[in-house]
Design a protein around this motif. Structure first.
Motif, PDB file in Angstrom:
ATOM      1  N   ALA A 119       0.751  -1.532  -0.469  1.00 31.22           N
ATOM      2  CA  ALA A 119       0.406   0.098  -0.382  1.00 31.22           C
ATOM      3  C   ALA A 119       0.908   1.401  -0.016  1.00 31.22           C
ATOM      4  O   ALA A 119       0.298   2.292  -0.249  1.00 31.22           O
ATOM      5  CB  ALA A 119      -1.074   0.172   0.579  1.00 31.22           C
ATOM      6  N   PRO A 142       0.703 -13.316  -3.173  1.00 30.60           N
ATOM      7  CA  PRO A 142      -0.085 -12.508  -1.802  1.00 30.60           C
ATOM      8  C   PRO A 142      -0.137 -11.260  -2.499  1.00 30.60           C
ATOM      9  O   PRO A 142      -0.938  -9.817  -2.642  1.00 30.60           O
ATOM     10  CB  PRO A 142      -0.499 -13.222  -0.699  1.00 30.60           C
ATOM     11  N   THR A 143       1.706 -10.271  -2.328  1.00 32.78           N
ATOM     12  CA  THR A 143       2.433  -9.040  -2.474  1.00 32.78           C
ATOM     13  C   THR A 143       1.411  -8.278  -3.785  1.00 32.78           C
ATOM     14  O   THR A 143       1.496  -7.093  -3.223  1.00 32.78           O
ATOM     15  CB  THR A 143       3.494  -9.638  -2.505  1.00 32.78           C
ATOM     16  N   LEU A 145      -0.985  -9.352  -5.204  1.00 30.19           N
ATOM     17  CA  LEU A 145      -2.629  -8.928  -5.345  1.00 30.19           C
ATOM     18  C   LEU A 145      -3.115  -7.892  -4.301  1.00 30.19           C
ATOM     19  O   LEU A 145      -3.850  -7.165  -4.440  1.00 30.19           O
ATOM     20  CB  LEU A 145      -3.288 -10.193  -5.118  1.00 30.19           C
ATOM     21  N   ASP A 146      -2.176  -7.769  -3.016  1.00 33.24           N
ATOM     22  CA  ASP A 146      -2.317  -6.927  -1.760  1.00 33.24           C
ATOM     23  C   ASP A 146      -1.911  -5.195  -2.683  1.00 33.24           C
ATOM     24  O   ASP A 146      -3.044  -3.834  -2.997  1.00 33.24           O
ATOM     25  CB  ASP A 146      -1.189  -7.046  -1.038  1.00 33.24           C
ATOM     26  N   VAL A 148      -2.161  -4.109  -5.748  1.00 32.89           N
ATOM     27  CA  VAL A 148      -3.031  -3.720  -6.912  1.00 32.89           C
ATOM     28  C   VAL A 148      -4.055  -3.609  -6.024  1.00 32.89           C
ATOM     29  O   VAL A 148      -5.684  -2.471  -7.122  1.00 32.89           O
ATOM     30  CB  VAL A 148      -3.532  -4.983  -8.602  1.00 32.89           C
ATOM     31  N   SER A 149      -4.661  -3.726  -5.160  1.00 38.52           N
ATOM     32  CA  SER A 149      -5.780  -3.862  -4.496  1.00 38.52           C
ATOM     33  C   SER A 149      -6.513  -2.642  -4.479  1.00 38.52           C
ATOM     34  O   SER A 149      -6.976  -1.667  -3.470  1.00 38.52           O
ATOM     35  CB  SER A 149      -5.882  -4.385  -3.229  1.00 38.52           C
ATOM     36  N   HIS A 150      -4.471  -1.838  -4.082  1.00 38.21           N
ATOM     37  CA  HIS A 150      -4.396   0.052  -3.578  1.00 38.21           C
ATOM     38  C   HIS A 150      -4.559   0.527  -5.096  1.00 38.21           C
ATOM     39  O   HIS A 150      -4.359   2.088  -4.630  1.00 38.21           O
ATOM     40  CB  HIS A 150      -3.725   0.087  -2.535  1.00 38.21           C
ATOM     41  N   ARG A 152      -4.400   0.575  -9.204  1.00 35.30           N
ATOM     42  CA  ARG A 152      -3.935  -0.125 -10.948  1.00 35.30           C
ATOM     43  C   ARG A 152      -2.085   0.771 -11.737  1.00 35.30           C
ATOM     44  O   ARG A 152      -3.208   1.770 -11.879  1.00 35.30           O
ATOM     45  CB  ARG A 152      -5.086  -0.450 -11.694  1.00 35.30           C
ATOM     46  N   TYR A 156       1.684  -5.645 -13.682  1.00 38.19           N
ATOM     47  CA  TYR A 156       2.020  -6.318 -12.639  1.00 38.19           C
ATOM     48  C   TYR A 156       1.682  -8.395 -13.337  1.00 38.19           C
ATOM     49  O   TYR A 156       0.853  -8.710 -13.373  1.00 38.19           O
ATOM     50  CB  TYR A 156       0.416  -6.642 -11.334  1.00 38.19           C
ATOM     51  N   SER A 180      -6.490 -15.613 -10.005  1.00 41.90           N
ATOM     52  CA  SER A 180      -6.169 -14.254  -8.865  1.00 41.90           C
ATOM     53  C   SER A 180      -6.316 -12.941  -9.506  1.00 41.90           C
ATOM     54  O   SER A 180      -6.272 -12.083  -9.258  1.00 41.90           O
ATOM     55  CB  SER A 180      -4.779 -14.477  -8.587  1.00 41.90           C
TER      56      SER A 180
END
Length: 252
Positions: A119, A142-143, A145-146, A148-150, A152, A156, A180
């Motif tokens: 983030a 998971p890193t 995905l974390d 790009v959740s914050h 785009r 990625y 994913s």
């Protein structure tokens, strides 16, 4: 066109992840530059590959155990007294160029992700107006995905180790990426052949290679037509890039 990415700013040419390596990279005909980010103890985003200091600096211990005031006093080995740069400084070096950023989010010495680091990196890229010029990568899905959740980024990528590819199988790697929503895989060049590239392409994913540091590996990446590959010898990759054949003018 297969893009060339200067890995750690050209780690076999200049001190890796250094100002000099990045400034030299701006002079090369490459499309991307790759670098790595760890946090300092006080939350600064530091560009350095290892989670510890010993290999590339005159310091000792984990990067994240030191404040930026402490880290900025350390010297990068072979750099002529340069210090490690911050993410903000790397963005400024490349801002006026056409070179895209390829940022790997690193984990700590125990391979545990740093809490909140993705983030913070996305926020810094937004502030620096470079998010749309940056591809985010990590060996830890998971890193990615974390991050790009914050916000785009331009792209990625899930980087895949040979052990993971062998243990899980490329079919399962592809299926996991598809579930994913990750659009691209980065595979070690020794695990890439025409069959693997075709398999990834058929799934609809992009494919890149890493650890392409000699002429044989570089030529293979061009021949396979991967989307991008990282190399510690970006100068060699540029020299080996296939030239477009001129079309005969038919007497016109």
């Amino acid at each position: 066109m297969t893009q060339i990415c200067s890995h750690r700013g050209g780690a076999l040419l200049w001190p890796e992840n250094s100002r000099i390596s990045f400034e030299k990279t701006t002079k090369l005909a490459v499309e991307q530059v790759e670098f790595d980010v760890h946090p300092s103890r006080d939350g600064k985003l530091v560009v350095i590959h290892d989670p510890t200091l010993e290999r590339t600096t005159d310091g000792v211990g984990p990067v994240a155990a030191h404040s930026w005031a402490e880290l900025r006093k350390l010297i990068l080995k072979g750099s002529g007294a340069q210090r490690m740069p911050l993410l903000d400084e790397v963005m400024e070096i490349f801002r006026s160029t056409r070179i895209l950023l390829r940022l790997e989010i690193k984990a700590g010495p125990n391979r545990r992700p740093y809490p909140g680091l993705p983030a913070k990196i996305i926020a810094a890229l937004k502030r620096g107006r470079m998010l749309d010029r940056t591809t985010i990568t990590s060996f830890q899905l998971p890193t990615v995905l974390d991050a790009v959740s914050h916000g785009r980024p331009k792209g990625y990528v899930w980087l895949v180790t040979p052990d993971a590819q062998t243990d899980l199988g490329l079919d399962n790697i592809i299926a996991t990426a598809k579930r994913s929503g990750v659009p691209m895989l980065g595979l070690r060049q020794t695990m890439l052949d025409a069959s693997a590239v075709a398999q990834v392409r058929k799934s609809g994913l992009g494919v890149g290679g890493w650890a392409c540091n000699d002429a044989t590996a570089i030529k293979r990446m061009f021949a396979l037509g991967v989307d991008v590959f990282t190399t510690d010898r970006p100068d060699l990759a540029v020299a080996l890039r296939p030239r477009k054949k001129r079309v005969a003018s038919a007497g016109i």
